[in-house]
Design a protein around this motif. Structure first.
Motif, PDB file in Angstrom:
ATOM      1  N   HIS A 176       1.330   3.895  11.824  1.00 23.27           N
ATOM      2  CA  HIS A 176       0.995   3.269  12.932  1.00 23.27           C
ATOM      3  C   HIS A 176       0.373   4.221  13.877  1.00 23.27           C
ATOM      4  N   THR A 185       5.553  -3.457   7.292  1.00 21.37           N
ATOM      5  CA  THR A 185       4.261  -3.938   8.087  1.00 21.37           C
ATOM      6  C   THR A 185       3.942  -3.002   9.219  1.00 21.37           C
ATOM      7  N   GLY A 204      -9.119  -1.777   9.739  1.00 27.78           N
ATOM      8  CA  GLY A 204      -8.159  -1.731   8.398  1.00 27.78           C
ATOM      9  C   GLY A 204      -8.831  -1.720   7.239  1.00 27.78           C
ATOM     10  N   ASP A 243      -3.108   1.069   4.918  1.00 29.27           N
ATOM     11  CA  ASP A 243      -4.418   0.687   5.320  1.00 29.27           C
ATOM     12  C   ASP A 243      -4.829  -0.541   4.879  1.00 29.27           C
ATOM     13  N   GLY A 244      -4.839  -1.430   6.012  1.00 26.71           N
ATOM     14  CA  GLY A 244      -5.580  -2.728   5.889  1.00 26.71           C
ATOM     15  C   GLY A 244      -4.606  -3.771   4.995  1.00 26.71           C
ATOM     16  N   ALA A 245      -3.432  -3.259   4.829  1.00 26.84           N
ATOM     17  CA  ALA A 245      -2.527  -4.116   4.066  1.00 26.84           C
ATOM     18  C   ALA A 245      -1.587  -5.099   4.779  1.00 26.84           C
ATOM     19  N   GLU A 246      -1.295  -6.186   4.499  1.00 23.59           N
ATOM     20  CA  GLU A 246      -0.473  -6.988   5.335  1.00 23.59           C
ATOM     21  C   GLU A 246       0.846  -6.465   5.504  1.00 23.59           C
ATOM     22  N   ARG A 247       1.465  -6.069   4.045  1.00 25.31           N
ATOM     23  CA  ARG A 247       2.636  -5.346   3.780  1.00 25.31           C
ATOM     24  C   ARG A 247       2.304  -4.391   2.599  1.00 25.31           C
ATOM     25  N   GLN A 307      -2.212  -3.724  13.688  1.00 20.73           N
ATOM     26  CA  GLN A 307      -3.073  -3.605  12.808  1.00 20.73           C
ATOM     27  C   GLN A 307      -4.597  -2.922  13.198  1.00 20.73           C
ATOM     28  N   ARG A 327       2.155  -2.616  12.545  1.00 12.81           N
ATOM     29  CA  ARG A 327       1.702  -3.400  13.650  1.00 12.81           C
ATOM     30  C   ARG A 327       1.746  -2.422  14.714  1.00 12.81           C
TER      31      ARG A 327
END
Lengths: 149, 54
Positions: free
Chosen positions: A14, A84, A92, A66-70, A88, A86
Motif C-alpha cells: 500500500h 486488494t 502498477g 503489483d498491478g493485480a486487482e486482487r 492502486q 487501494r
C-alpha cells in the motif's frame, strides 16, 4: 532501500502504491535489503535467523500485489486472504517487475540471483572483487534463463 | 538531520538524477528510519528527479 523483513508486506504494498501516486509518473526504483544488524532485529522483534524466509516472502507478495486487482498468498510466515491494494499505483505492474537487492554475503548474493532480482552495490570491496561478484551473479542468472544484470 | 535535509534541497539545482534512502534503526547511521516517508517528503519538494535509479 527497504529492509524487507521488517515490513508487513500488505502495508508495504500500500505504501509503495501511495508513493508512486505522489510521484505523478516519476519513477520509483525499488531496492530491497535484508540487513545483517542483530541489534536492529532484536529491537524491532523480528527473528534474524529467519530473515531470508521473511525477505523472500515479502518480495513474492510485492510481486503478486503489483498491478493485480486482487491477490492471495500462502507462505510459511504470511498467509494473505484475497486482498486488494487501494489506491492502486499509477505504474502498477512496473514497480515490482525489477527489484534490486543489496547483499553483502555470498548466500544472499546467490539467493538474489536465483530469484531474478537485480544487484545493488553496497560493499567496499576492490574492483577485482566486485567484478568477480558481478560475474558470479550473472552466471547464476544465466543458469535460471535470465539475462545479465 | 538538518544537514541532510539541506543537501536534499540541492539535488535538483545541482543536476542530480535521483534520491536514495536507506532504512536504519537505533543508531546514528543516516538517521531516518522509513525510506518511503522520507521519499514522500522529497516527492513533494521536487519536480524532476526520480527515486533509487541505479
Amino acid at each position: 532501500m527497504i529492509v524487507a523483513p521488517w515490513w508487513n508486506p500488505v502495508r508495504l504494498a500500500h505504501e509503495i502504491a501511495m508513493l508512486d501516486i505522489l510521484l505523478k509518473g516519476r519513477r520509483l526504483h525499488l531496492g530491497i535489503g535484508r540487513s545483517i544488524a542483530p541489534h536492529e532485529y532484536a529491537s524491532l522483534g523480528y527473528p534474524i535467523e529467519q530473515s531470508h524466509k521473511y525477505f523472500y516472502e515479502v518480495v513474492q507478495i510485492l510481486q503478486a500485489a503489483d498491478g493485480a486487482e486482487r491477490f492471495t498468498f500462502d507462505g510459511e510466515v504470511y498467509k494473505i486472504p484475497l486482498t486488494t491494494i487501494r489506491p492502486q499505483a499509477r505504474l502498477g505492474g512496473e514497480l515490482a517487475r525489477k527489484i534490486n537487492a543489496a547483499f553483502s554475503t555470498p548466500a544472499s548474493m546467490r539467493l538474489a540471483a536465483q530469484h531474478g532480482l537485480g544487484q545493488l552495490f553496497v560493499a567496499g570491496d576492490n574492483l577485482d572483487a566486485m567484478t568477480a561478484q558481478v560475474w558470479q551473479f550473472n552466471t547464476i542468472r544465466a543458469a535460471h534463463g535470465l539475462p545479465p544484470d | 538531520m538538518d544537514d541532510t535535509l539541506s543537501m536534499g534541497k540541492l539535488v535538483e539545482p545541482l543536476g542530480f538524477e535521483s534520491i536514495w534512502a536507506t532504512e536504519p534503526y537505533g543508531s546514528a547511521y543516516f538517521m531516518q528510519p522509513n525510506p518511503l516517508q522520507y521519499l514522500a517528503y522529497w516527492a513533494g519538494r521536487t519536480t524532476r528527479i526520480d527515486w533509487g535509479r541505479r
